[in-house]
Design an enzyme around this catalytic site. Structure first.
Site, PDB file in Angstrom:
ATOM      1  N   LYS A  82       0.775  -1.798   0.130  1.00 61.02           N
ATOM      2  CA  LYS A  82      -0.367   0.393   0.296  1.00 61.02           C
ATOM      3  C   LYS A  82       0.975   1.295  -0.352  1.00 61.02           C
ATOM      4  O   LYS A  82       2.097   1.073   0.302  1.00 61.02           O
ATOM      5  CB  LYS A  82      -1.150  -0.220   0.786  1.00 61.02           C
ATOM      6  CG  LYS A  82      -2.105   0.393   1.391  1.00 61.02           C
ATOM      7  CD  LYS A  82      -3.172  -0.034   0.563  1.00 61.02           C
ATOM      8  CE  LYS A  82      -4.336   0.650   0.570  1.00 61.02           C
ATOM      9  NZ  LYS A  82      -5.918   0.008  -0.150  1.00 61.02           N
ATOM     10  N   GLY A 182     -20.848   6.643   4.849  1.00 55.03           N
ATOM     11  CA  GLY A 182     -20.101   6.762   3.832  1.00 55.03           C
ATOM     12  C   GLY A 182     -20.420   6.166   2.325  1.00 55.03           C
ATOM     13  O   GLY A 182     -20.772   5.531   2.433  1.00 55.03           O
ATOM     14  N   GLY A 184     -19.383   7.694  -0.741  1.00 61.10           N
ATOM     15  CA  GLY A 184     -18.568   7.651  -1.565  1.00 61.10           C
ATOM     16  C   GLY A 184     -18.696   6.751  -3.177  1.00 61.10           C
ATOM     17  O   GLY A 184     -19.858   6.796  -3.371  1.00 61.10           O
ATOM     18  N   VAL A 186     -17.712   3.501  -3.211  1.00 63.57           N
ATOM     19  CA  VAL A 186     -18.188   2.042  -2.685  1.00 63.57           C
ATOM     20  C   VAL A 186     -20.226   2.752  -2.149  1.00 63.57           C
ATOM     21  O   VAL A 186     -20.871   1.866  -2.780  1.00 63.57           O
ATOM     22  CB  VAL A 186     -17.466   1.829  -2.007  1.00 63.57           C
ATOM     23  CG1 VAL A 186     -18.337   0.131  -1.431  1.00 63.57           C
ATOM     24  CG2 VAL A 186     -16.069   1.545  -2.641  1.00 63.57           C
TER      25      VAL A 186
HETATM   26  P1  NAD Z   1     -14.408   7.611  -1.390  1.00 59.91           P
HETATM   27  O1  NAD Z   1     -13.459   9.172  -0.976  1.00 59.91           O
HETATM   28  O2  NAD Z   1     -14.959   8.253  -2.766  1.00 59.91           O
HETATM   29  O3  NAD Z   1     -16.246   7.697   0.149  1.00 59.91           O
HETATM   30  C1  NAD Z   1     -16.071   8.130   1.339  1.00 59.91           C
HETATM   31  C2  NAD Z   1     -16.801   8.084   1.275  1.00 59.91           C
HETATM   32  O4  NAD Z   1     -17.218   8.749   3.255  1.00 59.91           O
HETATM   33  C3  NAD Z   1     -16.739  10.381   1.396  1.00 59.91           C
HETATM   34  O5  NAD Z   1     -18.072  10.347   0.903  1.00 59.91           O
HETATM   35  C4  NAD Z   1     -16.363  10.652   2.609  1.00 59.91           C
HETATM   36  O6  NAD Z   1     -17.114  12.146   2.548  1.00 59.91           O
HETATM   37  C5  NAD Z   1     -17.161  10.012   3.479  1.00 59.91           C
HETATM   38  N1  NAD Z   1     -16.658   9.934   4.980  1.00 59.91           N
HETATM   39  C6  NAD Z   1     -15.063   9.890   5.139  1.00 59.91           C
HETATM   40  N2  NAD Z   1     -15.611  10.058   6.653  1.00 59.91           N
HETATM   41  C7  NAD Z   1     -16.518   9.949   7.212  1.00 59.91           C
HETATM   42  C8  NAD Z   1     -17.517   9.750   8.316  1.00 59.91           C
HETATM   43  N3  NAD Z   1     -16.591  10.152   9.844  1.00 59.91           N
HETATM   44  N4  NAD Z   1     -19.125  10.088   7.725  1.00 59.91           N
HETATM   45  C9  NAD Z   1     -19.073   9.885   7.655  1.00 59.91           C
HETATM   46  N5  NAD Z   1     -19.358   9.382   6.422  1.00 59.91           N
HETATM   47  C10 NAD Z   1     -17.346   9.667   5.999  1.00 59.91           C
HETATM   48  O7  NAD Z   1     -13.874   6.242  -1.000  1.00 59.91           O
HETATM   49  P2  NAD Z   1     -14.179   5.114  -1.364  1.00 59.91           P
HETATM   50  O8  NAD Z   1     -13.977   4.682  -2.645  1.00 59.91           O
HETATM   51  O9  NAD Z   1     -15.640   5.201  -1.805  1.00 59.91           O
HETATM   52  O10 NAD Z   1     -13.975   3.974  -0.285  1.00 59.91           O
HETATM   53  C11 NAD Z   1     -14.923   3.813   0.904  1.00 59.91           C
HETATM   54  C12 NAD Z   1     -14.099   2.917   1.617  1.00 59.91           C
HETATM   55  O11 NAD Z   1     -13.999   1.427   0.884  1.00 59.91           O
HETATM   56  C13 NAD Z   1     -12.908   3.298   1.959  1.00 59.91           C
HETATM   57  O12 NAD Z   1     -11.944   3.146   3.364  1.00 59.91           O
HETATM   58  C14 NAD Z   1     -12.151   2.397   0.315  1.00 59.91           C
HETATM   59  O13 NAD Z   1     -10.626   2.197   1.596  1.00 59.91           O
HETATM   60  C15 NAD Z   1     -12.595   1.143   1.536  1.00 59.91           C
HETATM   61  N6  NAD Z   1     -12.395   0.581  -0.505  1.00 59.91           N
HETATM   62  C16 NAD Z   1     -12.866   1.243  -1.481  1.00 59.91           C
HETATM   63  C17 NAD Z   1     -12.403   0.374  -1.960  1.00 59.91           C
HETATM   64  C18 NAD Z   1     -12.896   0.831  -4.205  1.00 59.91           C
HETATM   65  O14 NAD Z   1     -12.482   0.470  -4.950  1.00 59.91           O
HETATM   66  N7  NAD Z   1     -13.200   2.146  -3.955  1.00 59.91           N
HETATM   67  C19 NAD Z   1     -11.752  -1.067  -2.078  1.00 59.91           C
HETATM   68  C20 NAD Z   1     -11.646  -2.059  -1.191  1.00 59.91           C
HETATM   69  C21 NAD Z   1     -11.898  -1.291  -0.763  1.00 59.91           C
END
Ligand code: NAD
Length: 362
Positions: A82, A182, A184, A186
């Site tokens: 990572k 969250g 975002g 995903v």
């Molecule tokens: P992202 O940055 O698009 O979305 C994260 C969302 O969480 C954002 O909208 C942010 O405003 C919100 N957020 C942050 N802190 C918060 C809180 N305290 N309360 C409420 N909302 C909050 O990220 P993503 O790609 O959607 O990934 C989400 C999670 O899944 C991360 O932990 C990431 O590591 C994990 N993940 C993502 C992927 C992927 O393919 N994108 C794969 C495996 C794991």
């Protein structure tokens, strides 16, 4: 630094930690290569405004260990790595920053593959890919496999079904209440699956705009403030924001039967909080198992030589079966699910490591 880096590497079993600094672009990046027994390290690049370098190092290390286990348990032929870039993703990004990062990745000569994570996008890695052959998950128009959020969200959805089957004897999520933290990349796609399935959805996010936009799309969803999400009456709590959200403070508030979400490192302390959840009868779908869809998508073209979304989704669907094995092992041995998952991952690393000891000629 307040931490002893070699002690931390020993504690987490990290093979290599690389610090990268580029004066021109201001890049400060750390790459953690955790374990390459099964194959080259693979794992996304996070950009975050860390309070200190110590925090960035620990985050990179913990996330890289998660990738080793995720890859092993999901059947991918990669090790764990990572990277983190220290900086504000809203204000500190530039072409030069990501090209500098790409050059550092290139120096590892294929020991480490990377792509998007929190705070980084496909566009950032289009810049990085001008300097490196080891970027994965690029946008489809640049010949990559595209957004990893799609298979990740699908894997979470299938994992929720496996958990529902274990707890309620029925894999349908219809009429179950699911609280998503969250929305975002995903979380928002996951909500699409849940609405289609007929679930009752509660969401929260730090971004008011995201909440308003989702409420406009689906009038039926309930939105709550970020600190209210833990105490919602629900069947499934789905952490899809950041890690360490399952901790001493939040566990007493939880009213769910299942925890199943995409965030990495959801348990603040794996051994302590995994044990507490097990004791309370809350079924925890280990994060590195349920969120492997993205890794499957970026690994598949490297393993097969071509991009095929149907195959990726079929492999991701199998997260259901892997989780069922983990839930059954956890029940049989009366151990927390994270331990059962670790056991399966460690068994595979051990087995493949042994097989690779055979000399196969040049
Ligand atoms: P992202 O940055 O698009 O979305 C994260 C969302 O969480 C954002 O909208 C942010 O405003 C919100 N957020 C942050 N802190 C918060 C809180 N305290 N309360 C409420 N909302 C909050 O990220 P993503 O790609 O959607 O990934 C989400 C999670 O899944 C991360 O932990 C990431 O590591 C994990 N993940 C993502 C992927 C992927 O393919 N994108 C794969 C495996 C794991």
């Amino acid at each position: 630094m307040d931490i002893d880096i070699f002690e931390e590497m020993k504690k987490y079993g990290v093979e290599q930690l690389i610090f990268n600094y580029d004066e021109t672009s201001g890049l400060k990046a750390i790459i953690s290569i955790h374990d390459t027994t099964i194959g080259p390290a693979s794992g996304g690049c996070r950009m975050w405004n860390y309070e200190s370098t110590d925090k960035a190092v620990i985050d990179a290390i913990r996330l890289s260990k998660g990738m080793t286990y995720k890859s092993a348990v999901s059947g991918c032929n990669f090790g764990g790595g990572k990277s983190v870039i220290i900086g504000d993703p809203k204000t500190d990004k530039s072409e030069a920053l990501f090209r500098a990062f790409g050059r550092f990745v290139q120096t590892l000569n294929g020991r480490y593959y990377t792509g998007t994570d929190v705070g980084t996008t496909g566009k950032d890695f289009v810049y990085a890919s001008q300097e490196s052959d080891y970027l994965v998950g690029l946008p489809e128009e640049y010949g990559g496999s595209g957004d990893t959020a799609k298979p990740t969200a699908y894997g979470i959805f299938m994992g929720m079904k496996a958990a529902a089957k274990k707890v309620y004897g029925d894999e349908s999520l219809k009429d179950l209440t699911i609280a998503v933290q969250g929305i975002g990349k995903v979380g928002s796609l996951l909500v699409d699956y849940l609405i289609e399935e007929g679930s009752k959805v509660i969401v929260t996010d730090l971004s008011e705009d995201s909440l308003l936009a989702l409420k406009e799309k689906y009038a039926s969803i309930k939105t709550v403030a970020p600190d209210e999400i833990y105490e919602q009456e629900c069947d499934i709590f789905s952490p899809c924001a950041l890690g360490s959200v399952i901790n001493d403070e939040t566990i007493p508030k939880l009213k769910c039967k299942i925890i199943a979400g995409s965030a990495n490192n959801q348990l603040a302390e794996e051994d302590i909080h995994g044990e507490i959840l097990h004791g309370k009868g809350i079924l925890y779908a280990p994060d590195f198992v349920i969120n492997a869809g993205g890794l499957i998508q970026v690994s598949d073209p490297l393993e097969t030589g071509d991009i095929n979304h149907d195959r990726v989704m079929a492999k991701t669907k199998n997260i259901y079966n892997i989780l069922m094995d983990i839930f059954d092992l956890s029940e049989e041995k009366d151990i927390p699910t994270y331990k059962a998952a670790n056991e399966l991952a460690e068994n595979r690393i051990e087995m493949i490591g042994q097989i690779k000891r055979k000399y196969v000629g040049r």
